[in-house]
Design an enzyme around this catalytic site. Structure first.
Site, mmCIF file in Angstrom:
data_model
loop_
_atom_site.group_PDB
_atom_site.id
_atom_site.type_symbol
_atom_site.label_atom_id
_atom_site.label_comp_id
_atom_site.label_asym_id
_atom_site.label_seq_id
_atom_site.Cartn_x
_atom_site.Cartn_y
_atom_site.Cartn_z
ATOM 1 N N ALA A 12 5.673 71.852 2.086
ATOM 2 C CA ALA A 12 4.496 71.001 2.291
ATOM 3 C C ALA A 12 4.210 70.677 3.758
ATOM 4 O O ALA A 12 3.073 70.397 4.109
ATOM 5 C CB ALA A 12 4.651 69.721 1.486
ATOM 6 N N GLY A 29 1.570 68.070 5.102
ATOM 7 C CA GLY A 29 0.794 67.674 3.921
ATOM 8 C C GLY A 29 -0.688 67.972 3.975
ATOM 9 O O GLY A 29 -1.454 67.386 3.211
ATOM 10 N N LYS A 70 -2.277 70.781 3.107
ATOM 11 C CA LYS A 70 -2.666 71.382 1.821
ATOM 12 C C LYS A 70 -2.266 70.484 0.657
ATOM 13 O O LYS A 70 -2.920 70.495 -0.383
ATOM 14 C CB LYS A 70 -2.044 72.765 1.659
ATOM 15 C CG LYS A 70 -2.582 73.805 2.650
ATOM 16 C CD LYS A 70 -2.073 75.185 2.302
ATOM 17 C CE LYS A 70 -2.453 76.196 3.366
ATOM 18 N NZ LYS A 70 -1.769 75.955 4.650
ATOM 19 N N ASP A 130 9.859 69.578 1.557
ATOM 20 C CA ASP A 130 10.015 70.216 2.861
ATOM 21 C C ASP A 130 11.419 69.981 3.357
ATOM 22 O O ASP A 130 12.016 68.917 3.080
ATOM 23 C CB ASP A 130 8.983 69.741 3.897
ATOM 24 C CG ASP A 130 8.748 70.793 4.973
ATOM 25 O OD1 ASP A 130 7.807 71.613 4.813
ATOM 26 O OD2 ASP A 130 9.532 70.835 5.940
ATOM 27 N N ASP A 181 15.567 71.405 0.238
ATOM 28 C CA ASP A 181 15.352 72.835 0.430
ATOM 29 C C ASP A 181 14.598 73.363 -0.799
ATOM 30 O O ASP A 181 15.071 73.217 -1.925
ATOM 31 C CB ASP A 181 16.716 73.518 0.576
ATOM 32 C CG ASP A 181 16.609 74.979 0.992
ATOM 33 O OD1 ASP A 181 15.625 75.648 0.584
ATOM 34 O OD2 ASP A 181 17.505 75.453 1.699
ATOM 35 N N ASP A 225 3.208 77.909 0.632
ATOM 36 C CA ASP A 225 2.674 78.236 1.960
ATOM 37 C C ASP A 225 3.907 78.498 2.817
ATOM 38 O O ASP A 225 4.469 77.598 3.429
ATOM 39 C CB ASP A 225 1.856 77.055 2.482
ATOM 40 C CG ASP A 225 1.197 77.351 3.828
ATOM 41 O OD1 ASP A 225 0.746 76.391 4.487
ATOM 42 O OD2 ASP A 225 1.140 78.524 4.221
ATOM 43 N N CYS A 235 0.171 82.431 7.151
ATOM 44 C CA CYS A 235 -0.749 82.577 8.280
ATOM 45 C C CYS A 235 -0.275 83.789 9.081
ATOM 46 O O CYS A 235 -0.039 83.703 10.287
ATOM 47 C CB CYS A 235 -0.798 81.313 9.130
ATOM 48 S SG CYS A 235 0.810 80.763 9.713
#
Lengths: 187, 343
Positions: free
Chosen positions: B154, B157, B159, B176, B203, B219, B271
């Site tokens: 996350a 945060g 998203k 996270d 984790d 992500d 990304c």
């Protein structure tokens, strides 16, 4: 006192807040709204570090809808919803998160001060509000509210929390916490 | 890839693939390196772009990154405001804005008299700053309005709060491994009035211990090669850098699949523009897990995934992934793949 978050290694106890704390949050809500019905659809979760400090969070729905509550005993550091208050040394600091919840779920009808545009800019930079900048004032209704007010823009959007300071016949608003903190916090 | 031998096999595959790519494109890659010194590229990196996109497209992409030809955008927080309202308020302050081409609550910032992340409207939670392609991950997942949603990595945060505005009655668990990022998530959730997020510092490879979820957003940590338009995104990535990311991405995907309910969907996003971190790692997963299918995400844009690259084994279904590139879409480099676990 918006937040000085403890490090991950600090020992914490996580639990559903007691009725005493829920009742306290309700009473403090009533300083600014007509009811505290919003609490019916939220769970208050308390994270305590011994007797020193309790952080109160509000999470929509019931905790078990998110995770098995037994996981709380594994001591994973948690952020269970929106941070609404800190209780420390017998004092309660209401946080910006509570203002956002009141904005969403309720309506601020008392215990507020509407300030003008120039004061809004200064307040969001962490400054206090001078007497001439208060456009409308609804004083807190009870002594338990300790002169705390929700500081609102001309559009009645919540900018932060303040405390009324009376000097003679003039009223100032001491900045307790403002939404500019989100940028200044460095997190 | 649950043991060291399997991880080593993947690393060897990627190194071997890189060698082939270098032998094919090395001299061309060196010319391009000399042309874009400010992008701080690695020879491996340029050669990979030539292999993935061909010389013309690779050059167009690097030219777009070089000129920072990527839109700046904000996401209107529909929990507290309407896009028209935010548009009007910011325009009255001298901002020049347009509607996001692919998403109704996104706005493109063409001109900002002050930083768009410093306005009163930002502080009051009416919007947040988010990349134009990054904003498409949540619509691509299209999570349910009810049920449990997991955001595996996350971070701050951005998203996660978008999941909240998309599904305000769902129950969102955000993980996270970096506590400081979760503190940023805490502030963002408060600012944006996202009240249905429970964040845990753990984790994400242990996500299965939290039960199963109806929808999962992964992500994933990646090389960030889609962010070359940013100064902080410009550092040289060797194939070893990519290989270590792929190993982690695979572990996270396996963990996500384990935590996914039958019938549920997982959206994998990076990304990154590399094939290794996207179509290749998804193909590895599909070969290992029988009950998974790749679906076309319900978003109106994006190029199809790449299915032929060096000698790596990439499944045809990887074409259902969606790629965003600066010279095609004006966005950061971004890749999305949607996976469903069959009932």
């Amino acid at each position: 006192m918006q937040d000085k978050e403890a490090t991950v290694t600090t020992v914490r106890a996580v639990s559903i807040c007691s009725r005493r704390i829920a009742s306290l949050i309700c009473k403090l809500t009533l300083c600014h709204a007509d009811d505290c019905k919003w609490l019916d659809s939220y769970t208050l979760v308390c994270i305590s570090r011994g007797e020193e400090r309790t952080d109160v969070y509000a999470l929509k729905g019931r905790l078990e809808e998110y995770i098995d509550p037994r996981i709380l005993s594994y001591n994973y550091p948690l952020i269970p919803g929106v941070h609404v208050a800190i209780i420390a040394a017998g004092q309660v600091a209401l946080l910006l998160g509570l203002l956002q919840i009141l904005r969403l779920e309720s309506k601020i009808t008392k215990g507020y001060a509407v300030i003008n545009r120039q004061a809004e800019k200064l307040f969001l930079y962490g400054r206090d509000v001078l007497p001439g900048s208060i456009v409308e004032l609804s004083p807190p209704p009870y002594s338990e509210c300790v002169d705390r007010v929700a500081v609102l823009s001309l559009e009645r959007e919540p900018l932060g929390w303040g405390r009324l300071i009376r000097r003679g016949n003039r009223i100032y608003i001491q900045n307790l916490v403002d939404a500019g903190w989100y940028l200044r916090s460095g997190v | 890839m649950e043991n060291i031998a399997a991880e080593a096999k993947v690393r060897d595959e990627l190194l071997s693939s890189q060698e082939r790519i270098l032998s094919k494109w090395s001299s061309h890659a060196k010319e391009i390196l000399a042309r874009y010194p400010h992008l701080n590229l690695h020879l491996h990196q340029v050669a990979r772009y030539l292999e993935a996109f061909g010389p013309d497209e690779a050059l167009q992409m690097l030219e777009a990154f070089s000129k920072s030809a990527v839109m700046k955008s904000i996401r209107v927080n529909t929990i507290l405001a309407k896009p028209e309202e935010v548009l009007e308020r910011l325009q009255s302050k001298g901002f020049s804005l347009e509607k996001h081409p692919y998403i109704w609550y996104g706005l493109i910032v063409r001109n900002e008299p002050i930083p768009v992340g410093a306005t009163h409207e930002y502080m009051l939670g009416l919007y947040t700053v988010q990349g134009p392609a990054s904003m498409l991950a949540v619509p691509a997942l299209d999570p349910p309005k009810f049920g449990r949603i997991l955001d595996m990595c996350a971070g701050a945060g951005v998203k996660t709060t978008q999941l909240s505005q998309h599904s305000p009655t769902a129950r969102i668990v955000a993980l996270d491994i970096n506590w400081r990022k979760l503190l940023a998530l805490k502030n963002n959730a408060s600012r944006l009035a996202a009240t249905n997020i429970l964040a845990i510092h753990m984790d994400a490879r242990e996500a299965y211990t939290l039960g199963t979820f109806d929808a999962i957003l992964l992500d994933a940590p990646c090389s960030g090669e889609g962010l070359l338009h940013l100064e902080k995104g410009r550092w040289p990535r060797s194939i070893e850098d990519i290989a270590s990311r792929v190993q982690l991405q695979y572990q996270l995907l396996k963990a996500g699949v384990r935590a996914l309910k039958p019938g549920g969907t997982l959206l994998y996003a990076t990304c990154s523009v590399t094939v290794e971190e996207n179509e290749y790692v998804i193909s590895l997963l599909l070969e290992d897990e029988e009950k998974l299918v790749v679906e076309e995400p319900p978003i109106p844009a994006g190029l199809p995934g790449i299915t032929s690259y060096s000698n790596l084994n990439i499944l045809p279904d990887a074409a259902k992934c969606r790629r965003f590139l600066p010279h095609h879409h004006g966005t950061e480099g971004f890749t999305l793949c949607k996976i469903r676990k069959l009932p």
